[in-house]
Design an enzyme around this catalytic site. Structure first.
Site, PDB file in Angstrom:
ATOM      1  N   GLU A   1       0.841  -1.206   0.000  1.00  0.00           N
ATOM      2  CA  GLU A   1       0.000   0.000   0.000  1.00  0.00           C
ATOM      3  C   GLU A   1       0.875   1.254   0.000  1.00  0.00           C
ATOM      4  O   GLU A   1       2.060   1.184   0.332  1.00  0.00           O
ATOM      5  CB  GLU A   1      -0.873   0.014   1.269  1.00  0.00           C
ATOM      6  CG  GLU A   1      -2.349  -0.257   1.017  1.00  0.00           C
ATOM      7  CD  GLU A   1      -3.076   0.874   0.285  1.00  0.00           C
ATOM      8  OE1 GLU A   1      -2.464   1.641  -0.481  1.00  0.00           O
ATOM      9  OE2 GLU A   1      -4.297   0.971   0.476  1.00  0.00           O
ATOM     10  N   ASP A   2       0.271   2.372  -0.363  1.00  0.00           N
ATOM     11  CA  ASP A   2       0.995   3.638  -0.273  1.00  0.00           C
ATOM     12  C   ASP A   2       0.976   4.184   1.159  1.00  0.00           C
ATOM     13  O   ASP A   2       1.975   4.671   1.665  1.00  0.00           O
ATOM     14  CB  ASP A   2       0.418   4.673  -1.258  1.00  0.00           C
ATOM     15  CG  ASP A   2      -1.110   4.748  -1.242  1.00  0.00           C
ATOM     16  OD1 ASP A   2      -1.759   4.120  -0.374  1.00  0.00           O
ATOM     17  OD2 ASP A   2      -1.673   5.439  -2.121  1.00  0.00           O
TER      18      ASP A   2
ATOM     19  N   ASP B   1      -3.816   4.732   7.020  1.00  0.00           N
ATOM     20  CA  ASP B   1      -4.333   5.901   7.715  1.00  0.00           C
ATOM     21  C   ASP B   1      -5.190   5.419   8.893  1.00  0.00           C
ATOM     22  O   ASP B   1      -4.665   5.087   9.941  1.00  0.00           O
ATOM     23  CB  ASP B   1      -5.123   6.717   6.686  1.00  0.00           C
ATOM     24  CG  ASP B   1      -5.577   8.062   7.185  1.00  0.00           C
ATOM     25  OD1 ASP B   1      -4.892   8.648   8.027  1.00  0.00           O
ATOM     26  OD2 ASP B   1      -6.639   8.531   6.716  1.00  0.00           O
TER      27      ASP B   1
ATOM     28  N   PHE C   1      -1.607  15.796   5.486  1.00  0.00           N
ATOM     29  CA  PHE C   1      -2.036  15.233   4.204  1.00  0.00           C
ATOM     30  C   PHE C   1      -0.886  15.305   3.209  1.00  0.00           C
ATOM     31  O   PHE C   1      -0.391  16.380   2.893  1.00  0.00           O
ATOM     32  CB  PHE C   1      -3.266  15.963   3.661  1.00  0.00           C
ATOM     33  CG  PHE C   1      -3.920  15.194   2.561  1.00  0.00           C
ATOM     34  CD1 PHE C   1      -4.810  14.173   2.848  1.00  0.00           C
ATOM     35  CD2 PHE C   1      -3.593  15.449   1.231  1.00  0.00           C
ATOM     36  CE1 PHE C   1      -5.385  13.424   1.825  1.00  0.00           C
ATOM     37  CE2 PHE C   1      -4.163  14.707   0.206  1.00  0.00           C
ATOM     38  CZ  PHE C   1      -5.059  13.694   0.510  1.00  0.00           C
TER      39      PHE C   1
ATOM     40  N   ARG D   1       0.299  12.178  -7.991  1.00  0.00           N
ATOM     41  CA  ARG D   1       0.784  10.807  -7.723  1.00  0.00           C
ATOM     42  C   ARG D   1       2.197  10.606  -8.249  1.00  0.00           C
ATOM     43  O   ARG D   1       2.978   9.834  -7.709  1.00  0.00           O
ATOM     44  CB  ARG D   1      -0.118   9.788  -8.418  1.00  0.00           C
ATOM     45  CG  ARG D   1      -1.502   9.650  -7.828  1.00  0.00           C
ATOM     46  CD  ARG D   1      -2.197   8.440  -8.442  1.00  0.00           C
ATOM     47  NE  ARG D   1      -3.634   8.472  -8.271  1.00  0.00           N
ATOM     48  CZ  ARG D   1      -4.280   8.044  -7.185  1.00  0.00           C
ATOM     49  NH1 ARG D   1      -3.603   7.562  -6.166  1.00  0.00           N
ATOM     50  NH2 ARG D   1      -5.590   8.103  -7.114  1.00  0.00           N
TER      51      ARG D   1
HETATM   52  P1  IMP Z   1      -7.547   3.926   5.570  1.00  0.00           P
HETATM   53  O1  IMP Z   1      -6.271   3.397   6.200  1.00  0.00           O
HETATM   54  O2  IMP Z   1      -8.612   2.886   5.418  1.00  0.00           O
HETATM   55  O3  IMP Z   1      -8.049   5.140   6.274  1.00  0.00           O
HETATM   56  O4  IMP Z   1      -7.289   4.378   4.080  1.00  0.00           O
HETATM   57  C1  IMP Z   1      -6.088   4.760   3.594  1.00  0.00           C
HETATM   58  C2  IMP Z   1      -6.347   5.410   2.249  1.00  0.00           C
HETATM   59  O5  IMP Z   1      -6.714   6.780   2.429  1.00  0.00           O
HETATM   60  C3  IMP Z   1      -5.086   5.416   1.431  1.00  0.00           C
HETATM   61  O6  IMP Z   1      -4.983   4.286   0.587  1.00  0.00           O
HETATM   62  C4  IMP Z   1      -5.205   6.708   0.649  1.00  0.00           C
HETATM   63  O7  IMP Z   1      -5.934   6.494  -0.543  1.00  0.00           O
HETATM   64  C5  IMP Z   1      -6.010   7.629   1.521  1.00  0.00           C
HETATM   65  N1  IMP Z   1      -5.151   8.566   2.291  1.00  0.00           N
HETATM   66  C6  IMP Z   1      -4.987   8.609   3.633  1.00  0.00           C
HETATM   67  N2  IMP Z   1      -4.142   9.585   4.001  1.00  0.00           N
HETATM   68  C7  IMP Z   1      -3.735  10.170   2.853  1.00  0.00           C
HETATM   69  C8  IMP Z   1      -2.824  11.281   2.568  1.00  0.00           C
HETATM   70  O8  IMP Z   1      -2.186  11.905   3.444  1.00  0.00           O
HETATM   71  N3  IMP Z   1      -2.679  11.601   1.252  1.00  0.00           N
HETATM   72  C9  IMP Z   1      -3.326  10.951   0.247  1.00  0.00           C
HETATM   73  N4  IMP Z   1      -4.183   9.922   0.460  1.00  0.00           N
HETATM   74  C10 IMP Z   1      -4.391   9.537   1.758  1.00  0.00           C
HETATM   75 MG    MG Z   2      -5.218   4.251  -1.556  1.00  0.00          MG
END
Ligand code: IMP
Ligand code: MG
Length: 177
Positions: A97-98, A101, A151, A164
């Site tokens: 994953e990137d 969060d 962010f 991206r």
């Molecule tokens: P979560 O862990 O289910 O909340 O989701 C994570 C997703 O939220 C990531 O795959 C990103 O697409 C998006 N995301 C969360 N924080 C950021 C950020 O700082 N920049 C860009 N995308 C983010």
């Molecule tokens: Mg994502």
């Protein structure tokens, strides 16, 4: 309004860290094949860079998911937008994953993939925002950088689908002009 990007982690530091993760993963998977699942779209950047730094056999697949629910719904379920091409049975899976969060996406994705009976599942993420976690059973096995609750964009991460392709991690700053 104009947007400016402040560099948080340089391209050189990102690449050095990915190289180190690749070395670690190569050691941990010695004698095995790593089946890397890149989570589209952002995770694809990390997946490609990382896979070039791994020296055990690698196979690749992609998945695209979107999360349902909002902050107050704890059972926010993951919807598969694009499923994997290959079965997972018996494979040593590494999800890439990137960013992690809240952890909701990965929590549900892992459950879904475990049902397909892989030999193992580990998780690798370029970035982790631990302060934002609401699901605490998401075990991150390999993490590039832990970052504060800001962010960020670049290295696969977008702001309204832009940025991206930046080769570094940056913070979006909005200026009134
Ligand atoms: P979560 O862990 O289910 O909340 O989701 C994570 C997703 O939220 C990531 O795959 C990103 O697409 C998006 N995301 C969360 N924080 C950021 C950020 O700082 N920049 C860009 N995308 C983010
Ligand atoms: Mg994502």
């Amino acid at each position: 309004m104009s947007e400016k990007i402040r560099v948080l982690i340089s391209e050189e530091d990102v690449q050095k860290r990915i190289e180190a993760l690749g070395e670690q993963i190569s050691k941990d998977y010695e004698g095995k094949t790593v089946h890397i699942i890149g989570i589209l779209k952002g995770g694809a950047y990390m997946m490609i860079d990382l896979s070039k730094r791994i020296n055990v056999p690698v196979t690749l697949d992609f998945m695209s998911v979107s999360s349902y629910g909002n902050g107050t719904v704890s059972k926010g379920i993951v919807k598969i937008v694009k499923d994997l091409d290959e079965p997972l049975e018996g494979k040593d899976v590494l999800i890439v994953e990137d960013i992690i969060d809240t952890g909701r996406t990965l929590h549900h994705l892992k459950e879904l993939l475990y049902a397909r009976k892989p030999a193992s599942i580990r998780l690798c993420t370029l970035l982790d925002k631990p302060d934002r976690r609401v699901v605490d059973d998401v075990n991150v096995d390999y993490c590039g950088f832990r970052i504060p609750d800001e962010f960020v964009v670049g290295c696969g991460l977008d702001y309204a689908q832009k940025y991206r392709n930046l080769p570094y991690i940056g913070v979006v700053e909005l200026n009134e002009d």
